[in-house]
Structures are given as C-alpha cells and as structure tokens.
Scaffold this active site. Structure first.
Site, PDB file in Angstrom:
ATOM      1  N   LEU A 392      57.234 -17.632  98.636  1.00  0.00           N
ATOM      2  CA  LEU A 392      56.819 -18.516  99.710  1.00  0.00           C
ATOM      3  C   LEU A 392      55.604 -19.351  99.339  1.00  0.00           C
ATOM      4  O   LEU A 392      55.480 -20.502  99.767  1.00  0.00           O
ATOM      5  CB  LEU A 392      56.534 -17.694 100.975  1.00  0.00           C
ATOM      6  CG  LEU A 392      57.797 -17.176 101.673  1.00  0.00           C
ATOM      7  CD1 LEU A 392      58.264 -15.872 101.064  1.00  0.00           C
ATOM      8  CD2 LEU A 392      57.564 -17.014 103.160  1.00  0.00           C
ATOM      9  N   ASP A 393      54.707 -18.792  98.547  1.00  0.00           N
ATOM     10  CA  ASP A 393      53.505 -19.520  98.146  1.00  0.00           C
ATOM     11  C   ASP A 393      53.885 -20.757  97.327  1.00  0.00           C
ATOM     12  O   ASP A 393      53.453 -21.877  97.613  1.00  0.00           O
ATOM     13  CB  ASP A 393      52.606 -18.586  97.329  1.00  0.00           C
ATOM     14  CG  ASP A 393      51.125 -18.891  97.510  1.00  0.00           C
ATOM     15  OD1 ASP A 393      50.788 -19.888  98.173  1.00  0.00           O
ATOM     16  OD2 ASP A 393      50.304 -18.115  96.995  1.00  0.00           O
ATOM     17  N   ASP A 394      54.698 -20.552  96.293  1.00  0.00           N
ATOM     18  CA  ASP A 394      55.165 -21.687  95.492  1.00  0.00           C
ATOM     19  C   ASP A 394      55.903 -22.705  96.356  1.00  0.00           C
ATOM     20  O   ASP A 394      55.691 -23.913  96.227  1.00  0.00           O
ATOM     21  CB  ASP A 394      56.110 -21.201  94.378  1.00  0.00           C
ATOM     22  CG  ASP A 394      55.349 -20.762  93.151  1.00  0.00           C
ATOM     23  OD1 ASP A 394      55.069 -21.616  92.305  1.00  0.00           O
ATOM     24  OD2 ASP A 394      55.025 -19.571  93.050  1.00  0.00           O
TER      25      ASP A 394
END
Length: 659
Positions: A392-394
């Site tokens: 999710l961060d990427d």
C-alpha cells in the site's frame, strides 16, 4: 550562506540566499538524474547489516557450491569493515553489539578462511563470549546453526509442516501472519520436517563461541516484547508438539509437504524470487536440496540465480542486498523531480512514471485477497516483480506521483491506473481505521508471543506512517474527512496514535521523525486546520529536537520498548529533509527552524551535488533489522530544498499535494 548576518543556530528571523539555493537545487538535480537507468527508472543500492552477506556465504557452503575466491574475499572485506569497535557486528552504522549478526559474521569469515587467531576474530570471539555466548542468538540464527549441526533441533521451536493444512479458523494459520513471515516460514517448515545437514565441505564449526556444549543448548528465552501468560501457553504447546510430532502419520506429513510445495511454486516469481526477498529465496534453495532436487532442477536453479542478482560487487568489497527497491526509488524520485520542475526534468519524471505504469498488478489477487476477496487488484509491489505481494505504501506514493504529473500536463494517461490504485487502497483499510503495508486486518497480535516470534515482527498490522500515506493519497485525489469515511476513520486512527510528546511512530523509517513527517503531510492534505492541537504539538516536537547544526537525526534505539522520548542523534540529510517537509506541510515555511534546516542541507551538500549518509535511516523490523537506502540521501534533500523554494515564491505558503 545566510543572506543576512545571522548564525544558523540563532532563532532570529533569517532568509536563505535564493541564488545559492537555486544552485544547490540545480546541482542536486543534475547529480540525481545521473543515476537514471536507460529505460527511465531509478534503482539504488539497498543495504542491510552484515547478516545477509554472511548468510549468503554460509548458503554457498551449505550447498557445497564451488568456491568463488574473489567474491568471498570481497565479502570478507565488507564484513571486516563493518565490524564495530565493540568487537562484534551492529545492526546499524556505529550501532551497539548484536549477538546474531556477530555470530553469523564470525561464522562466515571463518568459513571464508580467516584464522580464528587473527586479531579481528579474537576480538569478535571475546565480544560474543563476554555477552553470554552464541546461545543468545535469535531464532533464525538458531535454525541456521541447526542446519550446520552446531545446535541440536531442541534449540529451535517446533514448526510442524502440518500447519499448512490448518483451517483459517484455527488460532494459527499462515494467512494470519505477515507476508514476509509467511514466505519465509513455508519453506522453513519443510526444512524443519526433513532436518537436513549442511554439506559444509570444509567442516567448519563455531563451538568456540559457546560457553557450554552447543548440543546442550535448549529453547530460546522469552523475548522482551512477549507477555508471560501467552508465552507460557505457547511454550507448553511447543513442548507437547515436540513429543507428539514424530507420531504424526507419514501420509499426513507428505500431504503437508505437498501443500507447502504447491504454495511455493505458485509464488516462485522467476528470478525475482518468492516474496522477492532474500530469506525465503535462500530457504527455497535449501528446501529443494533437502528434497533431493539437484542444482539444475528449474525451480531451484531459477531461485538460486535470483539470489545472485541481489549481489552488489565493487572493486574491493561486495555484499548481498535483502531485496531491491526500484518501484519505491522511482516513485520517490519522481516526486522530487516534480518538485524541482523544469521542462526536461518533468519529461524525465514522466519517463519514470511510464516505466511504473505497466508494473501495476491488475490481474492477480495475491495473499491479501484471503481477507479481502471482493477487492479488485490494483497495487504496485516494491520490487521489479512481486505480483502476489503488492504494498500500500508504494501504491499510494505512485498514485500521488501520477496525479501530480496529471495536474502538471493535463494528460489522462494515468487516469485508469490512479483509479485502480485508489480502489485497491480503499478496499484494504483495516477495521481500526488504519492501513498496513501488505495485508488487511492482520490484527492477531497474540501470535507475536509464539517462541518463533522472538523478533516481534510476525504480523503486518496498521501503522501510522502507512496510514498517513494512504490518507495523503485519498486527500490529494480530492477527499476529506467530510466526504470520505475512509479518510475520517484514518484521521481518527492518527489522533489515537499520537504520542504525548507530539510525535507519531514510524514503522518503515527511523522513526518518530519519519512517522511525524508522514502524518503532518496527510493532515495538511486532508484539510485539518494547521492550528489543530495535534498539529501544533507535532510542530513543537520537531522544532524541539532540531540539532545545533540545524539538521535532524534519530537513532535506531528509538524503537526500544521502553521509549521515553527523543534522544540526541547525529543529523542526517534524509531525516533533516523529512523534518523540513513535515514542518512545511504544517505551514511553517517562515519558521527559523526551517531556515536552519535548509542551510544544513546546503552546507552539507558535497561537490558532486548530493549528500553523504553512512547512517541507517530505514527499518525492516524494529529492533531486529534495519536498512540503508542509498537513494534517500539523493532525492529527499533535493525534494525538501525545492519545496522550500517553491513555497517561498507563493503567497499562500500551503503545500497542495499529499506528500
């Protein structure tokens, strides 16, 4: 130089010389673009501690592979250089002694051929023995030593391969642990069932690192993060399993091994490897070896080639990366380039985004779908290829970069990618309002008390930094707490998790500076008033921890379980950039602390246009495994300097994007 006669350390109002600032930005931009790959993407070295290169050496000797004397010599140089003044090996640059890193590094150097009487080996051995000996190693090190016959299997937790057959409702299931634990444990459970012995043609051992006969070493003790009640329960279960496991039916065991192989082979992922991280890749190669599959067996051979692709080989030194970070590096670099501006720079940013676009996972539901079966895929992975495990961060960072390009050019090239990324992230919000890195509702916290989880990182629960990034993305796309329940619940999560001192925890970067930067960006993007008490407390905290030299720094010790507040640490360029970006997101462009931080970056910039940063500023697993992204000192400082220049040229002084 400051444009008026004030010292950097002073609190008087000062300004930055705009000509000198522009020169710094231009120099850094040119240097950063020098790292651009021919197809437009960016990838920088990703360095961990000495354990991965040490494990790489030991893997080769476990398999009795032909000795590559030149490569071994270079890895030995790396290991000798990273030895600490305390005699052992740390987890971070200039860090304290770590038992497991020291045991593995000593073992690897001895395997390479260093004499145990060499001064550095004597120092290492004395450091290990004076701290209780190698029996103090962690679970993963104990498994490695069991494979080498140094320890007996009584020294490691029981990992019945039959776990593969448990139903989802059972207290332990592989889909109730994190992706990195899952991919590491599945082949490790096969190894634990087969109990192979390393080929070890040189017959090297490390009995001298123990204060007792290694074969008498029992189970590891309760880890500091574990509760006595849960640990006692799971330890009792471990003792019972130790007795009954040999009685499990052979057919059941074979069925479980077959299930593990099916799980693995579905996720082999070519030369990028299962999970695209070193530990499961190494375990898979050893697993196939234990199953009698030779070096030419395709799944084993492909995975083994993938491990060598993680090597960084220089003229004098070499080391093995834990994984590679091209999507993360490219996306963050694109944000820095968007901030820098200029027609040529923005064209190169677009080339980076065009490289990212086809790497969106649109056609495969990975392990995350077990708990979110109705959500369509739409994320990006961290590595070149890792379709089962997008994060999710990427995804949030890529979507925000694409949206910035869309704003600048008016192009619709990224509309579909942005929409699918957003849909995926909204679908993976956990029930507590936060977002995790790879999974949804991975909230079975009791599992961190099993004996195997002495590292305390068995789970992937929501964290403040990833939650902030997802809010930033949704807010940049036009949502607010008033229009989006996801944003409202996320902000509520962040309000609950702010520490009394004003900071937020940073799971994937060191640490409270990273978390606080991330959250301030999100709150600003979501339209939270800059005078909101939680923002004011965060700003005051960041200003209070600024170093005398104008920079910011934080050490890995901040992850300790008894954290009581910030402790002084040397300034770094990346952490200074985070603090500056956080303060500017909160509207503090004119604050003297911001001027001092900008001046710190300008004065520490090298003649090559970038910044030197030996310290580790990122996190794999808190208290256990840290990372040094070689790109962080290249794009984050540039990003902060360009952001400052841009805000100084506007009347509103408001950051209009999510990060």
């Amino acid at each position: 130089m400051l444009s008026i006669d004030k010292t950097i350390a002073g609190n008087a109002v000062a300004t930055v010389d705009p000509v000198a600032l522009e020169k710094s930005i231009s120099s850094a931009t040119e240097a950063l673009l020098g790292y651009r790959q021919s197809d437009g993407h960016f990838v920088f070295e990703l360095e961990a501690d000495s354990t991965i290169p040490a494990e790489y050496i030991l893997l080769r000797h476990y398999l009795a592979e032909p000795v590559d004397a030149e490569l071994e010599a270079k890895i030995a140089n790396y290991l000798r250089r990273t030895q600490g003044n305390h005699g052992g090996w740390p987890l971070v640059h200039d860090g304290p002694f770590d038992m497991s890193a020291s045991v593995k590094s000593y073992f690897a150097l001895k395997m390479i051929g260093d004499s145990i009487d060499a001064p550095h080996m004597v120092r290492a051995r004395e450091a290990i023995r004076s701290r209780g000996g190698a029996a103090g190693s962690n679970v993963f090190t104990r498994f490695l030593l069991a494979f080498y016959g140094v320890l007996s299997w009584r020294a490691v937790p029981v990992l019945p391969i039959e776990i593969m057959l448990l139903p989802m409702w059972s207290p332990f299931h592989i889909n109730k642990i994190s992706y990195w634990a899952r991919t590491t444990m599945v082949p490790l459970m096969v190894l634990a069932a087969l109990k192979p012995l390393a080929k070890n043609p040189k017959g090297v051992g490390i009995d001298e690192l123990f204060l007792q006969d290694p074969k008498t070493v029992g189970m590891n003790k309760k880890a500091p993060h574990q509760s006595w009640g849960w640990y006692a329960l799971f330890s009792t279960l471990d003792k019972v399993l130790r007795v009954v496991e040999p009685l499990f039916p052979k057919k059941l065991r074979q069925r479980a091994i077959d299930a593990a192989l099916a799980f693995t082979e579905e996720r082999l992922n070519g030369e990028d490897g299962m999970g695209a991280i070193y530990p499961p890749m190494a375990n898979i190669v050893m697993m196939y070896d234990a199953l009698g599959k030779g070096p030419d067996y395709p799944p084993r051979a492909v995975t083994r080639r993938g491990i060598d692709k993680l090597l960084v080989i220089g003229e004098q030194e070499a080391y093995c990366q834990p994984c590679v970070s091209p999507v993360w590096d490219t996306a963050l670099t694109c944000h820095a380039l968007a901030e820098t501006g200029g027609e040529d720079t923005l064209a190169k940013m677009k080339a980076g985004l065009d490289w990212l676009k086809p790497r969106q996972v649109l056609d495969l539901k990975g392990d995350w779908a077990v708990k979110a079966p109705d959500v369509r895929p739409g994320g990006w992975a961290f590595q070149y290829n890792n379709a089962h495990y997008p994060d999710l961060d990427d995804t949030a960072v890529v979507v925000m970069a694409m949206d910035r390009a869309r704003r600048q050019s008016g192009s619709k090239d990224y509309d579909a990618a942005i929409a699918r990324g957003r849909e995926w992230i909204e679908g993976l919000q956990s029930r507590d309002g936060g977002w995790a890195a790879f999974d949804v509702n991975n909230l079975e916290y009791y599992l961190n008390n099993i004996p195997f989880s002495d590292h305390g990182a068995l789970l992937d629960p929501p964290t403040e930094d990833v939650t902030a990034r997802c809010i930033s993305m949704l807010a940049q796309l036009g949502e607010s707490a008033e229009t989006s329940k996801a944003v409202a619940d996320g902000i509520a999560y962040l309000r609950r998790t702010q520490l009394a001192e004003g900071s937020w925890y940073g799971r994937w970067g060191l640490n409270y500076i990273y978390g606080t930067w991330s959250v301030l960006c999100a709150l600003n993007a979501a339209g939270v008033d800059h005078q909101d008490p939680m923002i004011r407390k965060a700003v005051d905290w960041l200003v209070s921890i600024q170093n005398v030299d104008g920079g910011w720094g934080e050490d890995a010790v901040s992850y300790r379980l008894d954290y009581k507040g910030y402790e002084v640490a040397p300034s770094t360029s990346s952490q200074t950039a985070w603090a500056l970006l956080g303060l500017m997101a909160a509207g503090e462009v004119e604050k003297p602390a911001v001027v001092r931080g900008v001046e710190y970056l300008k004065t520490t910039q090298t003649e090559k246009g970038l910044w030197d940063e030996a310290r580790y500023t990122a996190t794999g697993f808190p208290r256990v495994f840290y990372l040094r992204y070689h790109g962080y000192s290249k794009f984050f400082p540039l990003w902060a300097l360009a952001r400052y220049r841009n805000l100084r040229s506007t009347n509103s002084r408001v950051v209009g994007v999510g990060m």
